[in-house]
Every structure is written in structure tokens, then in C-alpha cells.
Design a protein around this motif. Sequence first.
Motif, mmCIF file in Angstrom:
data_model
loop_
_atom_site.group_PDB
_atom_site.id
_atom_site.type_symbol
_atom_site.label_atom_id
_atom_site.label_comp_id
_atom_site.label_asym_id
_atom_site.label_seq_id
_atom_site.Cartn_x
_atom_site.Cartn_y
_atom_site.Cartn_z
ATOM 1 N N GLU A 1 0.985 -1.017 -0.078
ATOM 2 C CA GLU A 1 -0.316 0.082 -0.468
ATOM 3 C C GLU A 1 0.739 1.296 0.438
ATOM 4 N N GLY A 2 1.057 1.672 -0.771
ATOM 5 C CA GLY A 2 2.113 3.252 -1.352
ATOM 6 C C GLY A 2 3.175 2.670 -1.203
ATOM 7 N N THR A 3 4.465 2.960 0.027
ATOM 8 C CA THR A 3 4.900 2.503 0.102
ATOM 9 C C THR A 3 5.736 1.339 0.697
ATOM 10 N N SER A 4 4.554 1.013 2.080
ATOM 11 C CA SER A 4 4.687 0.835 2.390
ATOM 12 C C SER A 4 4.140 -0.697 2.303
ATOM 13 N N ALA A 5 4.294 -2.524 3.299
ATOM 14 C CA ALA A 5 4.482 -3.216 2.697
ATOM 15 C C ALA A 5 3.368 -3.827 3.931
ATOM 16 N N VAL A 6 2.372 -4.456 3.891
ATOM 17 C CA VAL A 6 1.163 -4.094 5.391
ATOM 18 C C VAL A 6 0.855 -5.318 5.707
ATOM 19 N N VAL A 7 1.829 -6.414 6.401
ATOM 20 C CA VAL A 7 1.588 -7.700 6.484
ATOM 21 C C VAL A 7 0.314 -7.778 7.859
ATOM 22 N N THR A 8 -0.529 -8.927 7.800
ATOM 23 C CA THR A 8 -1.799 -9.190 8.640
ATOM 24 C C THR A 8 -1.347 -10.574 8.996
ATOM 25 N N PRO A 9 -1.317 -10.720 10.318
ATOM 26 C CA PRO A 9 -1.180 -12.463 10.354
ATOM 27 C C PRO A 9 -2.249 -12.751 11.515
#
Length: 122
Positions: A21-29
Motif C-alpha cells: 500500500e503505497g510505499t508500505s508493505a502491510v503484513v496481516t497475521p
Amino acid sequence: MDRGTVGSAQSGRLLVEVRQEGTSAVVTPAGELDHHTADLLREPLDDCLEKGLSRLVVDCSRLEFCDSTGLNVLLGARLKSEAAGGGVHLAGMLPVVARVFEITGADAVFTVHDTLDAALAE
């Protein structure tokens, strides 16, 4: 905003979804992060860093349990991310998970946000 799916990993007790998302990695455990499932989180975090995504946002809103092994995975990702010029942001922790971070003092070394939106807005 770029919302590309990066990937996911799963076992019976932990599902990890990753998206950019944009310049971020969104990691959802989602589920239980412990000795038996830690690699399911470690590998996607390392993959994100290898791809140049050094700002990692971990959406903890679906994380039901985290033991010391899981905490160490996040601490390791934090060190690698900061070395690459980024950081690890934790968002939406449930009280049972937040308690582990409070007891160990790890909440002082992470940037913690109440919600995923707040973490992405920073």
C-alpha cells in the motif's frame, strides 16, 4: 494508493496476508503466532525487505496470540527494516497481544498505532 497483493502463507493456526500500500508493505497475521508458526511470518517479512519495502506495517487486529518466538520475529524484522532505512509499525493490537509487548517492554521499541489507518497515515 497502490494496493497490489504481494502474497500470503498459511498453516492451520496462522494465516499471513501481505499487500503493498503505497510505499508500505502491510503484513496481516491472523491466528496464533508461536514457535510452530513463526516462520510463516518471518518469511514474508524478509521477502518484503528483499524487495525493497523497508516500511513494514503489521496489522495485528486479527492476531489472537503471540509468544516470545513471535515477538522475536518482529524484533528481528525491526532491526533489518531500520538497517534498510525503514521501520516496523504495529497496528490494532488486541489486548491479549498488547499485554505481551507491555510485559516485555517491546512496546517501547516499536511504533504502535491504534488502527491500521493511523499507521498508514504516518
